[in-house]
Scaffold this active site. Structure first.
Site, short mmCIF file in Angstrom:
data_model
loop_
_atom_site.label_atom_id
_atom_site.label_comp_id
_atom_site.label_asym_id
_atom_site.label_seq_id
_atom_site.Cartn_x
_atom_site.Cartn_y
_atom_site.Cartn_z
N GLU A 1 4.59 -10.98 14.23
CA GLU A 1 3.99 -11.58 15.43
C GLU A 1 4.42 -13.03 15.56
O GLU A 1 4.74 -13.51 16.64
CB GLU A 1 2.47 -11.45 15.33
CG GLU A 1 1.76 -11.77 16.62
CD GLU A 1 0.27 -11.52 16.55
OE1 GLU A 1 -0.40 -11.87 17.51
OE2 GLU A 1 -0.20 -10.99 15.52
N ARG B 1 0.80 -1.22 0.00
CA ARG B 1 0.00 0.00 0.00
C ARG B 1 0.84 1.27 0.00
O ARG B 1 0.34 2.33 -0.37
CB ARG B 1 -1.03 -0.06 1.12
CG ARG B 1 -2.10 -1.13 0.79
CD ARG B 1 -3.10 -1.35 1.88
NE ARG B 1 -2.56 -1.92 3.10
CZ ARG B 1 -2.41 -3.21 3.34
NH1 ARG B 1 -2.79 -4.09 2.45
NH2 ARG B 1 -1.92 -3.62 4.48
#
Length: 178
Positions: A102, A65
């Protein structure tokens, strides 16, 4: 028009989708911002107003993006656009920087020679969460001798404290999710 009116329009154009991509996540969806011509234009304009005249020679956009916002900003301020990509996406010789996710790690890459020593760089992405990707981008650009002037994101998730990981690098955001 006042900046806060533009930011209010940008904020309201971002759709929040609950439980995507997994339960408990509130996904900040910028595709609705891109469909709103005024909000999209205001987003680009606010970044251009901030960076015009700051002697930035490189706008480095983080996949994917950052590729949406980076090129129009780069063109408007007279800088080159350099994509920072996921592994095995750039066809030429690359250098890479690994960062933590994560669960596990990932990498971003840049073409060798795309950024020169002494270039003044702006790093752009749509969102800062934990800050891992932006930190990797900063390290990658600094390894090739660029000076990272600032990082810029449309959205910040402040509860994830990504800003804290950037150290002394300034971060400019338009919309905070808190």
């Amino acid at each position: 028009m006042a900046i806060d009116q533009r930011i209010a329009g940008i904020s309201s154009a971002i759709r929040v989708i609950a439980d995507f991509p997994k339960p408990g996540i509130l996904f900040q969806d910028i595709t609705t911002l891109l469909l709103d011509v005024k909000a999209f234009r205001d987003t680009i304009d606010l970044f251009v107003e901030r960076y015009k005249g700051k002697n930035i020679s490189v706008v480095a956009g983080i996949e994917a993006r950052g590729f949406i916002f980076g090129p129009p900003i780069a063109l408007a301020i007279g800088a080159k656009f350099v994509p920072l990509r996921k592994p095995r996406k750039l066809p030429g010789e690359v250098i890479s920087e690994e960062y933590s996710l994560e669960y596990g790690t990932d990498k971003i890459e840049i073409h060798v020679g795309a950024v020169q020593e002494g270039d003044r760089a702006l790093v752009i992405d749509d969102l800062i969460a934990t800050g891992g990707t932006l930190c990797a981008a900063i390290k990658l650009l600094e390894r090739v001798g660029a000076q990272v002037v600032e990082c810029a994101c449309v959205i910040e998730l402040p509860e994830l404290k990504g800003r804290d990981k950037l150290g002394d690098k300034p971060l400019f955001v338009l919309v905070s999710s808190d």
